[in-house]
Structures are given as C-alpha cells and as structure tokens.
Design a protein around this motif. Structure first.
Motif, PDB file in Angstrom:
ATOM      1  N   PRO A  90       0.832  -1.215   0.000  1.00 19.44           N
ATOM      2  CA  PRO A  90       0.000   0.000   0.000  1.00 19.44           C
ATOM      3  C   PRO A  90       0.862   1.258   0.000  1.00 19.44           C
ATOM      4  O   PRO A  90       1.951   1.288   0.568  1.00 19.44           O
ATOM      5  N   GLU A  91       0.356   2.292  -0.642  1.00 20.49           N
ATOM      6  CA  GLU A  91       1.059   3.567  -0.653  1.00 20.49           C
ATOM      7  C   GLU A  91       1.217   4.085   0.771  1.00 20.49           C
ATOM      8  O   GLU A  91       0.283   4.046   1.576  1.00 20.49           O
ATOM      9  N   GLY A  92       2.407   4.531   1.100  1.00 22.83           N
ATOM     10  CA  GLY A  92       2.675   5.045   2.428  1.00 22.83           C
ATOM     11  C   GLY A  92       3.075   3.991   3.437  1.00 22.83           C
ATOM     12  O   GLY A  92       3.416   4.321   4.581  1.00 22.83           O
ATOM     13  N   ALA A  93       3.046   2.708   3.030  1.00 20.51           N
ATOM     14  CA  ALA A  93       3.444   1.637   3.954  1.00 20.51           C
ATOM     15  C   ALA A  93       4.952   1.697   4.192  1.00 20.51           C
ATOM     16  O   ALA A  93       5.704   2.207   3.355  1.00 20.51           O
ATOM     17  N   PRO A  94       5.429   1.190   5.342  1.00 19.10           N
ATOM     18  CA  PRO A  94       6.876   1.193   5.606  1.00 19.10           C
ATOM     19  C   PRO A  94       7.644   0.437   4.528  1.00 19.10           C
ATOM     20  O   PRO A  94       7.100  -0.455   3.855  1.00 19.10           O
ATOM     21  N   ALA A  95       8.889   0.791   4.348  1.00 21.49           N
ATOM     22  CA  ALA A  95       9.730   0.104   3.370  1.00 21.49           C
ATOM     23  C   ALA A  95       9.789  -1.388   3.697  1.00 21.49           C
ATOM     24  O   ALA A  95       9.898  -1.768   4.864  1.00 21.49           O
ATOM     25  N   PRO A  96       9.672  -2.237   2.706  1.00 21.62           N
ATOM     26  CA  PRO A  96       9.667  -3.676   2.958  1.00 21.62           C
ATOM     27  C   PRO A  96      11.056  -4.203   3.306  1.00 21.62           C
ATOM     28  O   PRO A  96      12.068  -3.606   2.941  1.00 21.62           O
ATOM     29  N   LEU A  97      11.084  -5.309   4.022  1.00 22.12           N
ATOM     30  CA  LEU A  97      12.351  -5.991   4.279  1.00 22.12           C
ATOM     31  C   LEU A  97      12.767  -6.738   3.015  1.00 22.12           C
ATOM     32  O   LEU A  97      11.991  -7.545   2.498  1.00 22.12           O
ATOM     33  N   PRO A  98      13.955  -6.505   2.506  1.00 18.87           N
ATOM     34  CA  PRO A  98      14.416  -7.268   1.339  1.00 18.87           C
ATOM     35  C   PRO A  98      14.811  -8.700   1.747  1.00 18.87           C
ATOM     36  O   PRO A  98      15.331  -8.923   2.847  1.00 18.87           O
ATOM     37  N   GLU A 131       2.302  -7.204   3.990  1.00 16.49           N
ATOM     38  CA  GLU A 131       3.328  -8.200   4.292  1.00 16.49           C
ATOM     39  C   GLU A 131       4.264  -8.447   3.124  1.00 16.49           C
ATOM     40  O   GLU A 131       5.029  -9.419   3.122  1.00 16.49           O
ATOM     41  N   ALA A 132       4.251  -7.566   2.121  1.00 21.17           N
ATOM     42  CA  ALA A 132       5.085  -7.771   0.938  1.00 21.17           C
ATOM     43  C   ALA A 132       6.559  -7.515   1.245  1.00 21.17           C
ATOM     44  O   ALA A 132       6.906  -6.697   2.092  1.00 21.17           O
ATOM     45  N   PHE A 133       7.402  -8.252   0.548  1.00 26.03           N
ATOM     46  CA  PHE A 133       8.860  -8.112   0.643  1.00 26.03           C
ATOM     47  C   PHE A 133       9.415  -7.708  -0.726  1.00 26.03           C
ATOM     48  O   PHE A 133       8.860  -8.094  -1.763  1.00 26.03           O
ATOM     49  N   ASP A 134      10.522  -6.986  -0.744  1.00 29.56           N
ATOM     50  CA  ASP A 134      11.368  -6.959  -1.933  1.00 29.56           C
ATOM     51  C   ASP A 134      12.089  -8.308  -1.998  1.00 29.56           C
ATOM     52  O   ASP A 134      12.560  -8.802  -0.959  1.00 29.56           O
ATOM     53  N   VAL A 135      12.180  -8.898  -3.178  1.00 32.60           N
ATOM     54  CA  VAL A 135      12.785 -10.225  -3.293  1.00 32.60           C
ATOM     55  C   VAL A 135      13.824 -10.220  -4.404  1.00 32.60           C
ATOM     56  O   VAL A 135      13.541  -9.817  -5.539  1.00 32.60           O
ATOM     57  N   PHE A 376       8.428 -16.137   9.942  1.00 31.93           N
ATOM     58  CA  PHE A 376       9.737 -15.910  10.560  1.00 31.93           C
ATOM     59  C   PHE A 376      10.207 -14.471  10.407  1.00 31.93           C
ATOM     60  O   PHE A 376      10.627 -13.827  11.381  1.00 31.93           O
ATOM     61  N   PHE A 377      10.156 -13.945   9.176  1.00 36.42           N
ATOM     62  CA  PHE A 377      10.720 -12.620   8.937  1.00 36.42           C
ATOM     63  C   PHE A 377       9.789 -11.487   9.344  1.00 36.42           C
ATOM     64  O   PHE A 377      10.258 -10.356   9.523  1.00 36.42           O
ATOM     65  N   GLY A 378       8.488 -11.763   9.470  1.00 35.87           N
ATOM     66  CA  GLY A 378       7.551 -10.704   9.846  1.00 35.87           C
ATOM     67  C   GLY A 378       7.969  -9.943  11.085  1.00 35.87           C
ATOM     68  O   GLY A 378       8.085  -8.696  11.058  1.00 35.87           O
ATOM     69  N   PRO A 379       8.246 -10.616  12.199  1.00 33.95           N
ATOM     70  CA  PRO A 379       8.664  -9.898  13.411  1.00 33.95           C
ATOM     71  C   PRO A 379      10.033  -9.231  13.298  1.00 33.95           C
ATOM     72  O   PRO A 379      10.390  -8.410  14.146  1.00 33.95           O
ATOM     73  N   LEU A 380      10.803  -9.591  12.267  1.00 36.95           N
ATOM     74  CA  LEU A 380      12.148  -9.039  12.115  1.00 36.95           C
ATOM     75  C   LEU A 380      12.182  -7.817  11.209  1.00 36.95           C
ATOM     76  O   LEU A 380      13.249  -7.216  11.027  1.00 36.95           O
ATOM     77  N   ARG A 381      11.043  -7.448  10.641  1.00 43.38           N
ATOM     78  CA  ARG A 381      11.024  -6.340   9.673  1.00 43.38           C
ATOM     79  C   ARG A 381      11.626  -5.071  10.249  1.00 43.38           C
ATOM     80  O   ARG A 381      12.441  -4.405   9.608  1.00 43.38           O
ATOM     81  N   ASN A 382      11.203  -4.723  11.443  1.00 42.39           N
ATOM     82  CA  ASN A 382      11.631  -3.450  12.033  1.00 42.39           C
ATOM     83  C   ASN A 382      12.513  -3.633  13.260  1.00 42.39           C
ATOM     84  O   ASN A 382      12.728  -2.690  14.013  1.00 42.39           O
TER      85      ASN A 382
END
Length: 384
Positions: A90-98, A131-135, A376-382
């Motif tokens: 979504p627009e304005g969402a935090p930068a995704p975890l790569p 919940e999107a990631f850069d991949v 696994f990575f969800g809680p590690l995003r930030n």
C-alpha cells in the motif's frame, strides 16, 4: 556498481542444433527391471526427449521468463544475473524488508519464482499487501547467466558476493536470507559474516556441524548421521564424479542434451517430495525450461565448480542472528534432530517439519514456503 536490464534470447541456430541432436539421440537399455532403480529410466527419458524435440515451445517459455524483472550487475569482477521483484504494498506503507533467495544444484532461479511472487505480491494470492517483501533471486556463480568468480567457488565466497550485491549494488542496509542445498550454505554464511546487516537466515536443508570435538554426537544425532551415511552410499555417485572428474562428465553433458536431461531429471525425481513420480511436482515444460537454460548457456560444467572446490569450504562458525529451519522432506533429512541445527544456530527461533516439499521446496510448496518466511521474517522487519 551499474545494474542493467537483461533479457533471455536464445539464438535460432542454437535451438535448431538442439533439436537436431535430440532427434539423433541414442538411448541405452535399462540396467534393472525396476524402473529408475539404476538411474533415469530410459523409457521416461525417451518420452521427455521426444517432447523436447517436437512439442515443447521454448519461445513461449522464453517470453514468459522475459516478463520477469531480470537484471545483470558486475560483482567481484564477474557478472551476476538476478531477478529483482519489488514489493507491491500500500502507498505510504513502511519500506519492505528485502530477502535474497538462493537456489542449489541442479537448480536455477526458476526454482524460486513461485514463492518469490507470493512474497513480493501477497495480495495477488489472497494475502495481506502490507506483508510484501522486496525479493532478489540471483543465479549462483557459474549457473546459467552468472559468471564464475576468479576465486574458488565456496559458500563463503558466494555469501560475500551476495552481500555486495544486496548492500553496495542494490543499496539495502538490512536484509534477510533464505535458501536450501548450496543456497542454504550461502544463507548461513551470510548470517555468520554480516550479523549487523542480515536480519535473519532461513534454510530448508538443515546443517550438521563437522566439529564434534567439544561435544560428541548424542545417540539421536549419531543415529541420524549413520542413516545419512547409509543413504549417501547409494546416492552420492553423481557427487563423487563431479567432485573428482567434473570435466569428464561435463564433456558428455555439454555434447548431449539427452544426457544433460537425464543427469538433471534423476535428481529432480530423487530429491523432490514426489513418491517416485517426478510429474507430481514438475510439469514437463518446467523441467525442459530448466534443461534448455542449461543447454543454451553451456553452464552445466561450470555448475560443477562448487563440487570440485568443495574441500576449500571451511567449517561453519556459530551463527548468532535469528534463524529458522523449515526441514525439507527428502531422504537425506529423514530423522534429522533439531539439536544438530542448534549446534550451529545460537538463536534458533523457528523450527518446522511440515513433511511436505523436498529439495526444491520453494517450487514444490510455494504457499508453504511463503507462509513460513512471512512467519519468521515478519517480526524481524523493524527489529534493530
């Protein structure tokens, strides 16, 4: 470091030569009355070769692949091919975890595509777009369009290249890593070498420390290690020849597309969670897409380099970043005890044994892999 777009374009004369070779294939007779007992079943191979020669539409497969965001960059003096999926969020969402997803052998970037799409664009598969990631899905050095580095091919060496790709080339300050087989070793080295920038590591092919001097194997660990040795005694012929005589077998496979296909499909059947029926996990067009990529790039021989250089790999150090294991359901890991992973991962936060999906889990069970990585990575995003 410059990143340039890349397109796959196999010349017509390469395809014509391939078809001519396929139509002239000489097939062996089976060495055992039990199908597949002595390797790739000749009748199954005959059917695949016939379809490859007159039925498989490479140009359609090529066009589909070229819809992906292929990129090339020079890293450590060699070209690195990768696919870079940008998160649809979504627009304005935090930068995704790569995330960087690394395949193994005899595989390619194709293995990771189904899971990568689900991770980058979860909304397209009924998920939460937040919940999107850069991949990033690189091709290993010497595989397809990635060149071999000047240094030996070690898992640590690839990790160093990948870290440069992620941080210097693509500009990410922090990222997570996932892989199995060779990719699992590369993923672990990323966590070991770069704990300040690697948010976490997630593997499917679990590890066994070679150093039992400080603490001998437990009975459960020794039972597993004995079972693995017994399994390897019947499976490792391919490995022995690629470790000791890679150029000999490469000469045959570079000249015979049927031989190349037999060499690859044997492992796709043995190592997939397919109960002996490779078609349960791999349709013919996907198998032949992989085989055509290897043939057109002439890279089967260079893909063996990591076997020949394997003795140069050092023992894996303790890995302190958050870690996860989703255990592959293949013979090599049957009965694998969690304690072996805990010998290497000091912060093992996620342990899962779904008993679905084998050596190529990201392709075989893409929904499962995407869900496991999000968990696994969800809680590690930030996390700091």
């Amino acid at each position: 470091m410059t990143v340039t777009p890349f397109r796959i374009a196999v010349p017509d004369d390469v395809l014509s030569d391939l078809r001519a070779r396929l139509t002239r294939t000489r097939f062996t007779t089976a060495s055992d009355s039990a199908h597949w007992a002595a390797g790739t079943d000749p009748d199954h191979l005959r059917d695949l070769v016939a379809y490859w020669a007159d039925g498989f539409d490479w140009r359609a497969a090529e066009a589909a692949l070229n819809e992906l965001p292929h990129q090339m960059a020079e890293v450590a003096g060699a070209p690195v091919h990768f696919i870079h999926f940008r998160a649809r969020r979504p627009e304005g969402a935090p930068a995704p975890l790569p995330l960087v997803l690394t395949h193994g052998w005899p595989s390619s970037f194709v293995e990771m595509l189904r899971a990568a799409r689900r991770l980058a664009d979860p909304a397209a598969y009924g998920g939460d777009p937040a919940e999107a990631f850069d991949v990033v899905v690189p091709s290993l050095p010497g595989f397809l369009y990635s060149g071999l580095p000047t240094a030996p091919f070690t898992r640590r060496g690839v990790a160093e290249i990948w870290h440069s790709l992620m941080t210097e080339t693509l500009g990410y300050d922090r990222y997570g890593a996932f892989g199995g087989d060779i990719g699992g070793g590369v993923t672990q080295w990323l966590g070991a070498l770069y704990p300040e920038q690697v948010a976490g590591v997630h593997i499917t092919s679990a590890v066994a420390s070679a150093d039992f001097e400080k603490e001998p194997p437990t009975p459960a660990e020794q039972t597993y290690l004995d079972a693995l040795a017994a399994y390897d005694s019947g499976d490792q012929g391919y490995s022995e020849i690629m470790c000791t005589r890679p150029d000999t077998i490469a000469a045959a496979l570079m000249d015979s597309p049927a031989g190349l296909l037999a060499w690859i499909v044997d492992k796709y059947r043995d190592w997939s969670d397919c109960d002996g029926d490779v078609a349960r996990r791999w349709d013919r067009d996907t198998l032949l897409t992989v085989a055509t990529l290897y043939w057109a790039t002439g890279s089967i021989g260079s893909s063996f380099r990591q076997y020949y250089d394997y003795p140069l790999n050092k023992r894996m150090p303790d890995i302190t970043v958050p870690a996860a294991v989703t255990l592959s359901h293949e013979p090599a890991f049957a009965g694998y005890p969690k304690s072996l992973a805990e010998r290497v991962f000091t912060d093992l936060r996620h342990w899962s044994t779904p008993r679905r999906g084998g050596h190529f889990m990201a392709h075989e069970e893409p929904d499962q892999v995407a869900a496991e990585l999000r968990t696994f990575f969800g809680p590690l995003r930030n996390a700091s």
